[in-house]
Design a protein around this motif. Structure first.
Motif, PDB file in Angstrom:
ATOM      1  N   GLY A   1      -7.423  -8.383   5.262  1.00 57.86           N
ATOM      2  CA  GLY A   1      -7.075  -8.279   6.678  1.00 57.86           C
ATOM      3  C   GLY A   1      -5.761  -7.541   6.880  1.00 57.86           C
ATOM      4  N   LEU A   2      -4.801  -7.810   6.022  1.00 60.87           N
ATOM      5  CA  LEU A   2      -3.516  -7.102   6.079  1.00 60.87           C
ATOM      6  C   LEU A   2      -3.709  -5.608   5.841  1.00 60.87           C
ATOM      7  CD1 LEU A   2      -0.380  -7.130   6.159  1.00 60.87           C
ATOM      8  CD2 LEU A   2      -0.475  -7.496   3.691  1.00 60.87           C
ATOM      9  N   SER A   3      -4.563  -5.263   4.894  1.00 61.67           N
ATOM     10  CA  SER A   3      -4.777  -3.846   4.608  1.00 61.67           C
ATOM     11  C   SER A   3      -5.487  -3.143   5.763  1.00 61.67           C
ATOM     12  CB  SER A   3      -5.557  -3.666   3.308  1.00 61.67           C
ATOM     13  OG  SER A   3      -6.891  -4.074   3.474  1.00 61.67           O
ATOM     14  N   VAL A   4      -6.405  -3.837   6.434  1.00 63.63           N
ATOM     15  CA  VAL A   4      -7.067  -3.249   7.603  1.00 63.63           C
ATOM     16  C   VAL A   4      -6.061  -3.009   8.724  1.00 63.63           C
ATOM     17  CG1 VAL A   4      -8.730  -3.751   9.440  1.00 63.63           C
ATOM     18  CG2 VAL A   4      -9.346  -4.145   7.069  1.00 63.63           C
ATOM     19  N   PHE A   5      -5.178  -3.994   8.959  1.00 61.70           N
ATOM     20  CA  PHE A   5      -4.133  -3.817   9.965  1.00 61.70           C
ATOM     21  C   PHE A   5      -3.228  -2.648   9.608  1.00 61.70           C
ATOM     22  CE2 PHE A   5       0.283  -4.663  11.153  1.00 61.70           C
ATOM     23  CZ  PHE A   5       0.164  -4.599  12.535  1.00 61.70           C
ATOM     24  N   LEU A   6      -2.852  -2.537   8.356  1.00 60.42           N
ATOM     25  CA  LEU A   6      -1.952  -1.468   7.918  1.00 60.42           C
ATOM     26  C   LEU A   6      -2.591  -0.094   8.070  1.00 60.42           C
ATOM     27  CD1 LEU A   6       0.822  -0.911   6.717  1.00 60.42           C
ATOM     28  CD2 LEU A   6      -0.189  -1.141   4.461  1.00 60.42           C
TER      29      LEU A   6
ATOM     30  N   VAL B   1      -0.773   2.760   0.375  1.00 56.75           N
ATOM     31  CA  VAL B   1      -0.396   1.359   0.200  1.00 56.75           C
ATOM     32  C   VAL B   1      -1.523   0.448   0.669  1.00 56.75           C
ATOM     33  CG1 VAL B   1       1.187  -0.445   1.011  1.00 56.75           C
ATOM     34  CG2 VAL B   1       2.084   1.774   0.283  1.00 56.75           C
ATOM     35  N   ALA B   2      -2.138   0.780   1.800  1.00 55.81           N
ATOM     36  CA  ALA B   2      -3.255  -0.022   2.306  1.00 55.81           C
ATOM     37  C   ALA B   2      -4.426  -0.005   1.338  1.00 55.81           C
ATOM     38  CB  ALA B   2      -3.686   0.490   3.678  1.00 55.81           C
ATOM     39  N   PHE B   3      -4.686   1.138   0.727  1.00 53.29           N
ATOM     40  CA  PHE B   3      -5.765   1.220  -0.251  1.00 53.29           C
ATOM     41  C   PHE B   3      -5.493   0.347  -1.469  1.00 53.29           C
ATOM     42  CE2 PHE B   3      -7.609   3.208  -4.053  1.00 53.29           C
ATOM     43  CZ  PHE B   3      -8.958   3.072  -3.740  1.00 53.29           C
ATOM     44  N   VAL B   4      -4.260   0.372  -1.952  1.00 56.89           N
ATOM     45  CA  VAL B   4      -3.893  -0.447  -3.119  1.00 56.89           C
ATOM     46  C   VAL B   4      -4.001  -1.933  -2.768  1.00 56.89           C
ATOM     47  CG1 VAL B   4      -1.977  -1.065  -4.642  1.00 56.89           C
ATOM     48  CG2 VAL B   4      -2.474   1.334  -4.158  1.00 56.89           C
ATOM     49  N   ILE B   5      -3.559  -2.296  -1.568  1.00 57.26           N
ATOM     50  CA  ILE B   5      -3.663  -3.690  -1.137  1.00 57.26           C
ATOM     51  C   ILE B   5      -5.129  -4.103  -1.026  1.00 57.26           C
ATOM     52  CG2 ILE B   5      -3.233  -5.247   0.802  1.00 57.26           C
ATOM     53  CD1 ILE B   5      -0.608  -3.776   1.262  1.00 57.26           C
ATOM     54  N   MET B   6      -5.970  -3.209  -0.485  1.00 57.59           N
ATOM     55  CA  MET B   6      -7.402  -3.510  -0.371  1.00 57.59           C
ATOM     56  C   MET B   6      -8.026  -3.686  -1.754  1.00 57.59           C
ATOM     57  SD  MET B   6     -10.089  -3.869   1.671  1.00 57.59           S
ATOM     58  CE  MET B   6      -9.861  -3.042   3.208  1.00 57.59           C
ATOM     59  N   LEU B   7      -7.630  -2.870  -2.695  1.00 60.42           N
ATOM     60  CA  LEU B   7      -8.143  -2.994  -4.055  1.00 60.42           C
ATOM     61  C   LEU B   7      -7.732  -4.331  -4.671  1.00 60.42           C
ATOM     62  CD1 LEU B   7      -9.736  -1.479  -6.218  1.00 60.42           C
ATOM     63  CD2 LEU B   7      -7.581  -0.523  -7.013  1.00 60.42           C
TER      64      LEU B   7
ATOM     65  N   GLY C   1      -7.094  -7.081  -3.024  1.00 65.88           N
ATOM     66  CA  GLY C   1      -7.892  -8.105  -2.355  1.00 65.88           C
ATOM     67  C   GLY C   1      -9.310  -8.144  -2.870  1.00 65.88           C
ATOM     68  N   PHE C   2      -9.878  -6.977  -3.140  1.00 67.52           N
ATOM     69  CA  PHE C   2     -11.230  -6.915  -3.690  1.00 67.52           C
ATOM     70  C   PHE C   2     -11.297  -7.575  -5.062  1.00 67.52           C
ATOM     71  CE2 PHE C   2     -14.136  -4.585  -6.522  1.00 67.52           C
ATOM     72  CZ  PHE C   2     -15.343  -4.957  -5.949  1.00 67.52           C
ATOM     73  N   LEU C   3     -10.308  -7.273  -5.895  1.00 63.73           N
ATOM     74  CA  LEU C   3     -10.297  -7.854  -7.240  1.00 63.73           C
ATOM     75  C   LEU C   3     -10.095  -9.374  -7.180  1.00 63.73           C
ATOM     76  CD1 LEU C   3      -8.288  -5.160  -9.194  1.00 63.73           C
ATOM     77  CD2 LEU C   3     -10.734  -5.614  -9.274  1.00 63.73           C
ATOM     78  N   ALA C   4      -9.256  -9.835  -6.259  1.00 63.76           N
ATOM     79  CA  ALA C   4      -9.070 -11.290  -6.112  1.00 63.76           C
ATOM     80  C   ALA C   4     -10.358 -11.941  -5.637  1.00 63.76           C
ATOM     81  CB  ALA C   4      -7.925 -11.572  -5.131  1.00 63.76           C
ATOM     82  N   GLY C   5     -11.064 -11.302  -4.717  1.00 61.31           N
ATOM     83  CA  GLY C   5     -12.350 -11.834  -4.266  1.00 61.31           C
ATOM     84  C   GLY C   5     -13.374 -11.851  -5.367  1.00 61.31           C
ATOM     85  N   LEU C   6     -13.371 -10.812  -6.175  1.00 63.40           N
ATOM     86  CA  LEU C   6     -14.302 -10.740  -7.293  1.00 63.40           C
ATOM     87  C   LEU C   6     -14.035 -11.846  -8.310  1.00 63.40           C
ATOM     88  CD1 LEU C   6     -16.646  -8.922  -8.227  1.00 63.40           C
ATOM     89  CD2 LEU C   6     -14.976  -7.648  -9.564  1.00 63.40           C
TER      90      LEU C   6
END
Length: 59
Positions: free
Chosen positions: A18-23, A42-48, A50-55
């Motif tokens: 959600g933070l990365s989408v806002f950014l 930075v938003a892309f790295v944060i999204m990545l 988050g994806f890895l944490a979800g995985l």
């Protein structure tokens, strides 16, 4: 990993995404030039992250 740890990890992943989408939304609407590119990166790295944490939380 126990169930509560998985729950907290998945909640953190959702919040990070959600933070990365806002950014990325902020970067594309309010900024221009180099700052826009840096914020998008930075938003892309944060999204990545988050994806890895979800995985990790579902395995």
């Amino acid at each position: 990993m126990d169930a509560m740890t998985k729950m907290w990890l998945s909640l953190a992943a959702i919040l990070v995404m959600g933070l990365s989408v806002f950014l990325i939304t902020f970067a594309r609407t309010k900024t221009k030039g180099v700052i826009r590119g840096v914020l998008s990166l930075v938003a892309f790295v944060i999204m990545l992250a988050g994806f890895l944490a979800g995985l990790v939380s579902i395995t």
